[in-house]
Motif scaffolding. Structure first.
Motif, PDB file in Angstrom:
ATOM      1  N   SER A 166       0.829  -1.211   0.000  1.00 58.00           N
ATOM      2  CA  SER A 166       0.000   0.000   0.000  1.00 58.00           C
ATOM      3  C   SER A 166       0.863   1.260   0.000  1.00 58.00           C
ATOM      4  CB  SER A 166      -0.936   0.017   1.215  1.00 58.00           C
ATOM      5  OG  SER A 166      -1.887  -1.017   1.100  1.00 58.00           O
ATOM      6  N   LEU A 167       1.970   1.218   0.756  1.00 59.55           N
ATOM      7  CA  LEU A 167       2.862   2.385   0.769  1.00 59.55           C
ATOM      8  C   LEU A 167       3.532   2.557  -0.588  1.00 59.55           C
ATOM      9  CD1 LEU A 167       4.493   1.971   4.319  1.00 59.55           C
ATOM     10  CD2 LEU A 167       2.882   3.753   3.615  1.00 59.55           C
ATOM     11  N   ALA A 168       3.914   1.445  -1.212  1.00 63.31           N
ATOM     12  CA  ALA A 168       4.538   1.512  -2.549  1.00 63.31           C
ATOM     13  C   ALA A 168       3.537   2.060  -3.566  1.00 63.31           C
ATOM     14  CB  ALA A 168       5.048   0.140  -2.969  1.00 63.31           C
ATOM     15  N   ALA A 169       2.284   1.604  -3.463  1.00 64.47           N
ATOM     16  CA  ALA A 169       1.256   2.076  -4.400  1.00 64.47           C
ATOM     17  C   ALA A 169       1.031   3.575  -4.241  1.00 64.47           C
ATOM     18  CB  ALA A 169      -0.051   1.312  -4.177  1.00 64.47           C
ATOM     19  N   ALA A 170       1.262   4.084  -3.026  1.00 64.35           N
ATOM     20  CA  ALA A 170       1.095   5.526  -2.788  1.00 64.35           C
ATOM     21  C   ALA A 170       2.364   6.294  -3.134  1.00 64.35           C
ATOM     22  CB  ALA A 170       0.712   5.761  -1.326  1.00 64.35           C
TER      23      ALA A 170
END
Ligand code: NAD
Length: 286
Positions: free
Chosen positions: A23-27
């Protein structure tokens, strides 16, 4: 510049740490992970051999990149703390610089600073014993690996965290309600982690402008949870009794972590955020 995150407690693609990384990578964040030393070889070789490629897929179709994997054992703060038998253990002697202090020094040399610290690790050697049967050694080991490990990681990382940064840990409702089977002092360790979240929010907030929150997650069939032995029952219980009788996905915890780490949550600190389909709000099962 995008944000940089260090996620402690990723050793496969099943747990909450992996989902939070995604999720952090996607953001748009850059991802560094800390992997428990005994699990390092298998994790790195699976990563290299493409075993996680399917689960590395982000919503835009690209694959999550992990910039660097750091060996970590969060029960040791500095080299002097490591007992001889661990030092010479085959699973440890092949890696170096894996105490908390050394990992942070290495991250500092490699990248200078981070913005987001995630603690997604726990260990309780006597978790399958009731609290009444737990030894002093087992209880203290649970608190060392599951609670103080967060204090230590934050304490060492906070000097290289950019102001406005955030830290997140994972907790469980057994800290405040009776969950038979979550033994070995793990319930006590989660109570400590939640209390520390408040105190550290004050200290790190005043001194470093860093926010500190914890996510109280519902049950997930991760590697650690399977080791406890009652996870399928807890998942079934939640499916039957939660206000939202639906499957809980690791991605939902990941997305909450991404929110909490973002400026959207700029006034949230010292909080226990429930991501459990509402199960915590029930008084009795129905
Ligand atoms: P997981 O197995 O994916 O994660 C636990 C990780 O901790 C593993 O990668 C393990 O290698 C690592 N670890 C253990 N001891 C360590 C040490 N000394 N140093 C460094 N790493 C160490 O399982 P998970 O269930 O995703 O657990 C992540 C967090 O979520 C834990 O804090 C857990 O208590 C919490 N949690 C899990 C559930 C659940 O149902 N799975 C529910 C609520 C909270």
């Amino acid at each position: 510049r995008g944000k940089r995150a260090f996620i402690a407690g990723v050793a496969d693609d099943n747990g909450y740490g992996w989902a939070i990384a995604k999720s952090l990578a996607a953001a748009g964040a850059e991802i560094l992970v800390g992997t428990w030393v005994p699990a390092l070889n298998i994790f790195e070789s699976n990563l290299r051999r493409g075993k996680f490629d399917e689960s590395r897929k982000l919503p835009d179709g690209s694959l999550m990149e992990i910039t660097k994997v750091y060996p970590l054992d969060a029960v040791y703060d500095k080299p002097e703390d490591v007992p001889e038998d661990v030092k010479t253990n085959k699973r440890y002697s092949g890696s170096s610089n894996w105490t908390v202090q050394e990992v942070v020094e290495t991250v500092k040399q490699d990248f200078g600073s981070i913005d987001i610290l995630v603690h997604s690790l726990a260990n309780g050697p006597e978790v399958s014993k009731s609290l009444l049967e737990t030894s002093r050694k087992g209880y203290l080991a649970a608190v060392s690996a599951s609670s103080y490990s967060f204090v230590s990681l934050l304490k060492h990382f906070v000097p290289i965290m950019n102001p406005g940064g955030a830290s997140i840990s994972l907790t469980y409702i057994a800290s405040e309600r009776i969950i038979p089977g979550y033994g070995g002092g793990m319930s006590s360790a989660k109570a400590a982690l939640e209390s520390d979240t408040r105190v550290l929010a004050f200290e790190a907030g005043r001194k470093h402008k860093i926010r500190v929150n914890t996510i109280s997650a519902g049950p997930l069939g991760s590697r650690a949870a399977k080791a406890i032995g009652f996870i399928d029952m807890m998942i079934d219980y939640s499916l039957t009794n939660a206000p939202l009788p639906r499957e809980l996905t690791a991605e939902e915890i990941g997305n909450t972590a991404a929110f909490l780490a973002s400026p959207l949550a700029s006034a949230i600190t010292g909080a226990v955020v429930y991501v459990d389909n509402g199960l915590n709000a029930m008084g009795v099962g129905v």
